[in-house]
Design an enzyme around this catalytic site. Structure first.
Site, PDB file in Angstrom:
ATOM      1  CB  SER A  45      -3.620 -24.471 -10.280  1.00 41.94           C
ATOM      2  OG  SER A  45      -2.992 -25.452 -11.302  1.00 41.94           O
ATOM      3  CE  LYS A 108      -3.800 -28.886  -9.586  1.00 47.18           C
ATOM      4  NZ  LYS A 108      -4.091 -27.547  -9.586  1.00 47.18           N
TER       5      LYS A 108
END
Length: 266
Positions: A45, A108
């Site tokens: 991701s 993230k």
């Protein structure tokens, strides 16, 4: 023949060695709990800033401490909120526990701060109705042959980084649907996160939602090791581990070792 003095000295030496080992273990645990913690990244991701099987060095003290950031104590409610809290900065790469699954850890990039208005329009991030600077700088092809467009983005605080979008042909195959979003209003005490791999990230646009500050674990700093494949697997036997050792060694990504995650001089 062993004398009483010899036995006494032997016992003292054994005790000293035991206490030395115990001291070293305690220091290692304190470092792990309070200062730094290594993490292995299992997904793509954050590709290509962080790849699958990158081993990340992260600092625990960067944001202070909460129940979720203190290793081995996250199952005990020691206190509420954070102690010695330091405010995160826009653009930080953060390791945290997602509020919808507290048994895992995500990594993230922090995009939205409390009180921000966030929206993506045609893949461009708008923060408080102002679009960030975004320039296409090239392409990136992953190890499994997927091609991405590479962009350099600059946040309002001047932090720059690279983001990646699936090339048109792959965008159709993988059903790109995250480039246009609703408006997100970030609540107080919570943060908005995106993956650098914009089309293949489960982040605040989709299932993740906003992340409370209390859920922050650490700030990612650099990659200290990286491999294309995993060597260790609980589901395979010892012989298979031996057989996998050579290909695992050959899969080490030497060019990624000790890479600073905030370096954009490429």
């Amino acid at each position: 023949m062993q004398t009483d003095n010899t036995k006494s000295n032997t016992n003292k030496t054994a005790k000293q060695e035991w206490w030395s080992c115990a001291f070293v273990i305690c220091i290692a645990l304190l470092i792990r709990i309070l200062i730094m913690e290594p993490f292995t990244v299992p997904t793509g991701s954050m590709k290509a800033t962080i790849l699958e099987n990158d081993y990340i060095f992260s600092t625990k003290y960067s944001y202070g401490y909460s129940n979720y950031s203190l290793s081995f104590f996250d199952f005990i409610p020691l206190f509420k909120g954070r102690i010695f809290a330091r405010e995160p900065e826009r653009g930080d790469i953060v390791v945290f526990r997602p509020p919808n699954d507290m048994n895992v850890r995500y990594i993230k990039r922090l995009i939205g701060l409390p009180g921000d208005k966030i929206q993506l329009i045609d893949d461009v991030i708008y923060i408080n109705d102002k679009k960030i600077e975004r320039t296409e700088v090239g392409t990136y092809t992953s190890e499994d042959g997927i091609k991405y467009l590479k962009f350099k983005e600059t946040l309002p605080n001047g932090r720059t980084y690279f983001s990646y979008k699936l090339a048109p042909i792959f965008s159709v195959i993988y059903n790109d649907r995250y480039g246009n979003t609703d408006v997100f209003y970030v609540p107080e005490g919570k943060y908005f996160f995106l993956g650098d791999n914009r089309d293949q990230s489960n982040d605040s646009r989709v299932n993740l939602g906003f992340v409370p500050f209390e859920n922050f674990i650490a700030k990612a700093q650099f990659i200290w090791f990286s491999t294309k494949i995993n060597w260790w697997d609980n589901d395979i036997g010892v012989m298979n581990l031996v057989l996998r050792l050579k290909p695992w060694i050959e899969s080490v990504r030497l060019n990624r070792i000790f890479r600073n995650l905030y370096n954009t001089d490429e």
